[in-house]
Design a protein around this motif. Structure first.
Motif, short mmCIF file in Angstrom:
data_model
loop_
_atom_site.label_atom_id
_atom_site.label_comp_id
_atom_site.label_asym_id
_atom_site.label_seq_id
_atom_site.Cartn_x
_atom_site.Cartn_y
_atom_site.Cartn_z
N GLY A 16 0.75 -1.21 -0.06
CA GLY A 16 0.02 -0.06 -0.07
C GLY A 16 0.95 1.27 -0.05
O GLY A 16 0.21 2.33 -0.45
N HIS A 17 2.20 1.32 0.49
CA HIS A 17 3.00 2.53 0.50
C HIS A 17 3.36 2.60 -0.80
O HIS A 17 3.58 1.65 -1.68
N LYS A 18 3.75 3.96 -1.21
CA LYS A 18 3.89 4.39 -2.61
C LYS A 18 5.67 4.43 -2.55
O LYS A 18 5.91 5.05 -3.60
N ASN A 19 6.29 4.41 -1.67
CA ASN A 19 7.57 4.32 -1.47
C ASN A 19 8.56 3.72 -0.78
O ASN A 19 7.74 2.66 0.01
N VAL A 20 9.68 3.91 -0.41
CA VAL A 20 10.33 2.70 0.51
C VAL A 20 9.64 2.58 1.84
O VAL A 20 9.34 3.73 2.47
N VAL A 21 9.62 1.29 2.42
CA VAL A 21 9.31 0.86 3.89
C VAL A 21 10.39 1.03 4.40
O VAL A 21 11.29 -0.04 4.53
N TYR A 22 10.65 2.04 5.39
CA TYR A 22 11.75 2.09 5.91
C TYR A 22 11.77 1.97 7.61
O TYR A 22 12.92 1.20 7.95
N ALA A 23 10.86 2.19 8.26
CA ALA A 23 10.75 1.86 9.67
C ALA A 23 9.61 0.99 9.89
O ALA A 23 8.62 1.27 9.39
N ILE A 24 9.87 -0.05 10.98
CA ILE A 24 8.82 -0.88 11.15
C ILE A 24 8.78 -1.52 12.63
O ILE A 24 9.68 -1.12 13.27
N ALA A 25 7.58 -1.80 13.09
CA ALA A 25 7.65 -2.35 14.49
C ALA A 25 6.44 -2.97 14.57
O ALA A 25 5.23 -2.79 14.23
N PHE A 26 6.40 -3.92 15.74
CA PHE A 26 5.21 -4.64 16.20
C PHE A 26 4.88 -3.73 17.47
O PHE A 26 5.78 -3.25 18.12
N ASN A 27 3.53 -4.02 17.93
CA ASN A 27 3.26 -3.12 18.91
C ASN A 27 3.45 -4.18 20.44
O ASN A 27 2.67 -4.68 21.09
N ASN A 28 5.00 -4.56 20.35
CA ASN A 28 5.20 -5.50 21.57
C ASN A 28 4.75 -4.87 22.89
O ASN A 28 4.78 -3.58 23.12
#
Length: 276
Positions: free
Chosen positions: A156-168
Protein backbone atom coordinates in the motif's frame (compact mmCIF):
# COMPACT_ATOMS: atom_id res chain seq x y z
CA UNK A 1 28.33 -7.09 23.90
CA UNK A 2 26.83 -8.85 26.88
CA UNK A 3 24.04 -7.04 28.67
CA UNK A 4 24.39 -6.41 32.39
CA UNK A 5 22.15 -8.64 34.47
CA UNK A 6 21.01 -7.72 37.97
CA UNK A 7 19.67 -9.86 40.76
CA UNK A 8 17.74 -8.14 43.53
CA UNK A 9 18.02 -8.99 47.19
CA UNK A 10 17.23 -7.45 50.54
CA UNK A 11 19.73 -7.10 53.32
CA UNK A 12 18.08 -8.00 56.61
CA UNK A 13 18.49 -5.20 59.12
CA UNK A 14 19.25 -2.54 56.52
CA UNK A 15 22.21 -0.48 57.65
CA UNK A 16 22.18 3.19 58.47
CA UNK A 17 25.33 5.21 58.08
CA UNK A 18 26.52 8.79 58.22
CA UNK A 19 27.62 10.18 54.90
CA UNK A 20 29.37 13.47 54.07
CA UNK A 21 27.96 16.29 56.14
CA UNK A 22 26.64 13.66 58.59
CA UNK A 23 23.49 12.97 56.57
CA UNK A 24 21.84 9.65 57.35
CA UNK A 25 22.04 7.04 54.63
CA UNK A 26 19.78 3.96 54.79
CA UNK A 27 20.60 0.89 52.70
CA UNK A 28 17.49 -0.38 50.92
CA UNK A 29 18.73 -3.32 48.88
CA UNK A 30 21.67 -4.80 47.03
CA UNK A 31 21.77 -5.44 43.28
CA UNK A 32 24.03 -8.11 41.85
CA UNK A 33 25.63 -7.23 38.52
CA UNK A 34 27.05 -10.22 36.70
CA UNK A 35 28.85 -8.36 33.95
CA UNK A 36 31.04 -6.55 34.60
CA UNK A 37 31.17 -8.16 38.08
CA UNK A 38 29.99 -5.91 40.86
CA UNK A 39 27.43 -5.05 43.52
CA UNK A 40 25.23 -1.98 43.41
CA UNK A 41 24.04 -0.46 46.67
CA UNK A 42 20.60 1.10 46.55
CA UNK A 43 20.14 3.50 49.45
CA UNK A 44 18.22 6.52 50.65
CA UNK A 45 19.87 9.79 51.62
CA UNK A 46 17.95 12.87 52.64
CA UNK A 47 14.71 11.33 51.34
CA UNK A 48 16.24 10.75 47.91
CA UNK A 49 16.86 7.30 46.39
CA UNK A 50 20.43 6.81 45.17
CA UNK A 51 22.72 4.03 43.94
CA UNK A 52 26.41 3.41 44.34
CA UNK A 53 28.40 0.66 42.54
CA UNK A 54 31.13 -1.48 44.04
CA UNK A 55 33.08 -2.80 41.07
CA UNK A 56 34.71 -6.21 41.50
CA UNK A 57 36.68 -6.28 38.27
CA UNK A 58 39.57 -8.23 39.84
CA UNK A 59 37.32 -10.98 41.23
CA UNK A 60 38.65 -14.42 40.32
CA UNK A 61 37.29 -17.97 40.86
CA UNK A 62 39.92 -18.48 43.58
CA UNK A 63 39.55 -15.11 45.37
CA UNK A 64 39.12 -15.30 49.17
CA UNK A 65 35.59 -13.87 49.28
CA UNK A 66 35.43 -13.39 53.07
CA UNK A 67 38.63 -11.38 53.09
CA UNK A 68 37.48 -9.37 50.07
CA UNK A 69 34.16 -8.43 51.70
CA UNK A 70 35.90 -7.50 54.96
CA UNK A 71 38.14 -5.17 52.96
CA UNK A 72 35.12 -3.65 51.16
CA UNK A 73 33.35 -3.14 54.48
CA UNK A 74 36.21 -1.02 55.83
CA UNK A 75 35.60 1.59 53.17
CA UNK A 76 31.83 1.31 52.81
CA UNK A 77 29.72 2.48 55.79
CA UNK A 78 26.49 1.20 54.21
CA UNK A 79 27.65 -2.40 54.57
CA UNK A 80 27.09 -3.02 58.26
CA UNK A 81 27.84 -6.16 60.26
CA UNK A 82 24.24 -7.30 59.68
CA UNK A 83 24.84 -7.30 55.92
CA UNK A 84 28.24 -8.96 55.72
CA UNK A 85 27.00 -12.56 55.39
CA UNK A 86 24.56 -11.59 52.66
CA UNK A 87 27.24 -9.66 50.75
CA UNK A 88 29.53 -12.69 50.98
CA UNK A 89 26.72 -14.82 49.52
CA UNK A 90 26.27 -12.39 46.61
CA UNK A 91 29.99 -12.23 45.84
CA UNK A 92 30.16 -16.04 45.87
CA UNK A 93 27.36 -16.08 43.29
CA UNK A 94 29.44 -13.76 41.14
CA UNK A 95 32.46 -15.98 41.69
CA UNK A 96 30.48 -19.06 40.68
CA UNK A 97 29.36 -17.32 37.50
CA UNK A 98 32.95 -16.45 36.64
CA UNK A 99 33.91 -20.10 37.01
CA UNK A 100 31.26 -21.34 34.58
CA UNK A 101 32.44 -22.25 31.13
CA UNK A 102 30.31 -20.81 28.40
CA UNK A 103 29.74 -23.29 25.60
CA UNK A 104 27.15 -21.49 23.50
CA UNK A 105 27.05 -22.87 20.01
CA UNK A 106 25.63 -20.73 17.25
CA UNK A 107 24.78 -21.97 13.80
CA UNK A 108 22.93 -20.62 10.81
CA UNK A 109 19.22 -21.39 11.19
CA UNK A 110 17.71 -20.25 7.88
CA UNK A 111 18.30 -17.94 5.00
CA UNK A 112 15.07 -16.51 3.60
CA UNK A 113 14.94 -15.02 0.14
CA UNK A 114 12.67 -12.20 1.06
CA UNK A 115 12.34 -9.06 -1.06
CA UNK A 116 13.28 -8.27 -4.65
CA UNK A 117 15.01 -5.06 -3.50
CA UNK A 118 17.28 -4.39 -0.47
CA UNK A 119 15.88 -4.58 3.05
CA UNK A 120 15.70 -1.51 5.28
CA UNK A 121 14.78 -3.03 8.65
CA UNK A 122 13.74 -6.20 10.46
CA UNK A 123 11.99 -6.76 13.80
CA UNK A 124 10.78 -9.66 15.95
CA UNK A 125 7.56 -9.85 17.95
CA UNK A 126 8.14 -10.34 21.69
CA UNK A 127 8.20 -14.14 21.65
CA UNK A 128 10.27 -14.34 18.48
CA UNK A 129 7.67 -16.52 16.76
CA UNK A 130 7.19 -14.01 13.96
CA UNK A 131 9.24 -11.24 12.40
CA UNK A 132 8.77 -8.49 9.85
CA UNK A 133 10.99 -7.04 7.13
CA UNK A 134 10.79 -3.68 5.39
CA UNK A 135 12.17 -3.05 1.94
CA UNK A 136 12.89 -0.66 -0.87
CA UNK A 137 10.28 -2.67 -2.82
CA UNK A 138 7.64 -0.61 -0.90
CA UNK A 139 6.32 -3.55 1.13
CA UNK A 140 6.62 -5.02 4.59
CA UNK A 141 6.53 -8.81 4.87
CA UNK A 142 5.46 -10.89 7.88
CA UNK A 143 7.25 -14.22 8.44
CA UNK A 144 6.87 -17.30 10.59
CA UNK A 145 10.25 -17.75 12.28
CA UNK A 146 10.22 -21.54 12.73
CA UNK A 147 9.04 -22.51 9.25
CA UNK A 148 10.33 -19.53 7.28
CA UNK A 149 6.90 -19.20 5.68
CA UNK A 150 5.78 -15.81 4.41
CA UNK A 151 2.48 -15.08 6.17
CA UNK A 152 1.53 -11.69 4.69
CA UNK A 153 2.81 -9.02 2.36
CA UNK A 154 1.69 -5.60 3.56
CA UNK A 155 1.21 -3.57 0.39
CA UNK A 156 0.00 0.00 0.00
CA UNK A 157 2.95 2.37 0.49
CA UNK A 158 4.02 4.36 -2.54
CA UNK A 159 7.70 4.52 -1.62
CA UNK A 160 10.38 2.79 0.49
CA UNK A 161 9.14 1.14 3.70
CA UNK A 162 11.88 2.28 6.05
CA UNK A 163 10.72 2.01 9.69
CA UNK A 164 8.77 -0.97 11.03
CA UNK A 165 7.63 -2.23 14.45
CA UNK A 166 5.34 -4.64 16.26
CA UNK A 167 3.23 -3.28 19.12
CA UNK A 168 5.14 -5.45 21.59
CA UNK A 169 4.45 -7.06 23.99
CA UNK A 170 1.08 -7.75 22.29
CA UNK A 171 2.25 -8.25 18.73
CA UNK A 172 -1.20 -8.04 17.15
CA UNK A 173 -0.42 -4.85 15.22
CA UNK A 174 2.37 -3.65 12.96
CA UNK A 175 3.30 -0.06 12.09
CA UNK A 176 5.20 0.87 8.93
CA UNK A 177 6.77 4.24 8.19
CA UNK A 178 7.61 5.17 4.62
CA UNK A 179 9.42 7.64 2.42
CA UNK A 180 5.93 8.37 1.04
CA UNK A 181 5.49 10.49 4.24
CA UNK A 182 2.80 8.21 5.72
CA UNK A 183 2.63 5.65 8.48
CA UNK A 184 0.30 2.67 8.20
CA UNK A 185 -1.16 0.49 10.95
CA UNK A 186 -1.78 -3.17 10.10
CA UNK A 187 -3.37 -6.27 11.60
CA UNK A 188 -0.80 -9.01 12.25
CA UNK A 189 -3.42 -11.74 11.85
CA UNK A 190 -5.12 -10.63 8.64
CA UNK A 191 -2.57 -8.31 7.05
CA UNK A 192 -5.29 -5.68 6.56
CA UNK A 193 -4.54 -1.97 6.98
CA UNK A 194 -6.41 -0.34 9.88
CA UNK A 195 -5.30 3.27 9.37
CA UNK A 196 -3.06 5.44 7.20
CA UNK A 197 -1.59 8.34 9.18
CA UNK A 198 -0.98 11.41 7.01
CA UNK A 199 0.55 14.69 8.14
CA UNK A 200 4.32 14.62 7.77
CA UNK A 201 5.80 16.73 4.98
CA UNK A 202 8.89 14.55 4.48
CA UNK A 203 10.06 10.95 4.82
CA UNK A 204 9.27 8.98 7.99
CA UNK A 205 12.49 7.34 9.17
CA UNK A 206 11.69 6.09 12.69
CA UNK A 207 8.66 5.00 14.67
CA UNK A 208 7.70 3.31 17.92
CA UNK A 209 4.63 2.11 19.82
CA UNK A 210 4.27 2.93 23.49
CA UNK A 211 4.22 -0.19 25.69
CA UNK A 212 0.52 0.31 26.37
CA UNK A 213 -0.17 0.04 22.63
CA UNK A 214 -2.39 3.13 22.62
CA UNK A 215 -0.09 5.47 20.70
CA UNK A 216 2.41 5.19 17.86
CA UNK A 217 5.05 7.88 17.38
CA UNK A 218 6.70 8.75 14.07
CA UNK A 219 9.86 10.75 13.45
CA UNK A 220 10.49 12.48 10.14
CA UNK A 221 13.00 14.29 7.98
CA UNK A 222 10.61 17.26 8.31
CA UNK A 223 12.17 17.87 11.82
CA UNK A 224 8.99 16.92 13.69
CA UNK A 225 7.67 13.88 15.49
CA UNK A 226 3.98 13.06 15.62
CA UNK A 227 1.87 11.04 18.04
CA UNK A 228 -1.07 9.05 16.63
CA UNK A 229 -4.03 7.48 18.43
CA UNK A 230 -4.09 3.80 17.42
CA UNK A 231 -7.79 3.26 18.12
CA UNK A 232 -9.15 6.42 16.51
CA UNK A 233 -6.58 6.69 13.74
CA UNK A 234 -6.08 10.38 14.50
CA UNK A 235 -3.12 12.65 15.14
CA UNK A 236 -2.73 13.41 18.85
CA UNK A 237 0.15 15.89 18.79
CA UNK A 238 2.99 17.29 16.70
CA UNK A 239 6.27 17.68 18.58
CA UNK A 240 8.13 20.71 17.26
CA UNK A 241 11.49 21.95 18.49
CA UNK A 242 14.27 20.21 16.60
CA UNK A 243 16.07 22.17 13.91
CA UNK A 244 17.02 19.14 11.83
CA UNK A 245 15.79 15.67 10.91
CA UNK A 246 14.54 13.33 13.68
CA UNK A 247 16.15 9.94 13.18
CA UNK A 248 15.46 8.09 16.47
CA UNK A 249 12.75 8.02 19.11
CA UNK A 250 11.75 5.94 22.12
CA UNK A 251 9.04 5.84 24.82
CA UNK A 252 9.71 5.21 28.49
CA UNK A 253 8.05 2.21 30.16
CA UNK A 254 5.06 4.09 31.53
CA UNK A 255 4.50 5.85 28.22
CA UNK A 256 4.26 9.36 29.67
CA UNK A 257 7.57 10.54 28.22
CA UNK A 258 9.35 10.17 24.90
CA UNK A 259 12.81 11.03 23.64
CA UNK A 260 13.77 12.06 20.12
CA UNK A 261 17.26 12.15 18.63
CA UNK A 262 18.05 14.52 15.79
CA UNK A 263 20.72 15.49 13.27
CA UNK A 264 20.74 18.85 15.13
CA UNK A 265 23.02 17.11 17.70
CA UNK A 266 20.37 17.13 20.46
CA UNK A 267 18.03 14.75 22.23
CA UNK A 268 14.68 16.18 23.32
CA UNK A 269 12.55 14.80 26.16
CA UNK A 270 8.81 15.25 25.58
CA UNK A 271 5.71 15.03 27.76
CA UNK A 272 3.44 12.67 25.83
CA UNK A 273 0.24 13.91 27.46
CA UNK A 274 0.73 17.56 26.56
CA UNK A 275 3.16 17.38 23.64
CA UNK A 276 5.50 19.82 25.42
Amino acid sequence: GRAARARRGRCHGSGRARGPGRRTMALRRLLLRYFPPGIILEYEEGGESKTRPIDLLDLKPDTDVTALVEEIQKGEPLITAACVEYVILLVRRLQQKLGEKENHKFSLFKVLRTHLLPLTNAAFNKSGSRFITGSYDRTCKLWDTASGEELHTLEGHKNVVYAIAFNNPYGDKIATGSFDKTCKLWSTETGKCYHTFRGHSAEIVCLSFNLQSTVVATGSMDTTAKLWDIEKGEEVATLRGHSAEIIALSFNTTGDKMITGSFDHTVAVWDVGTGR
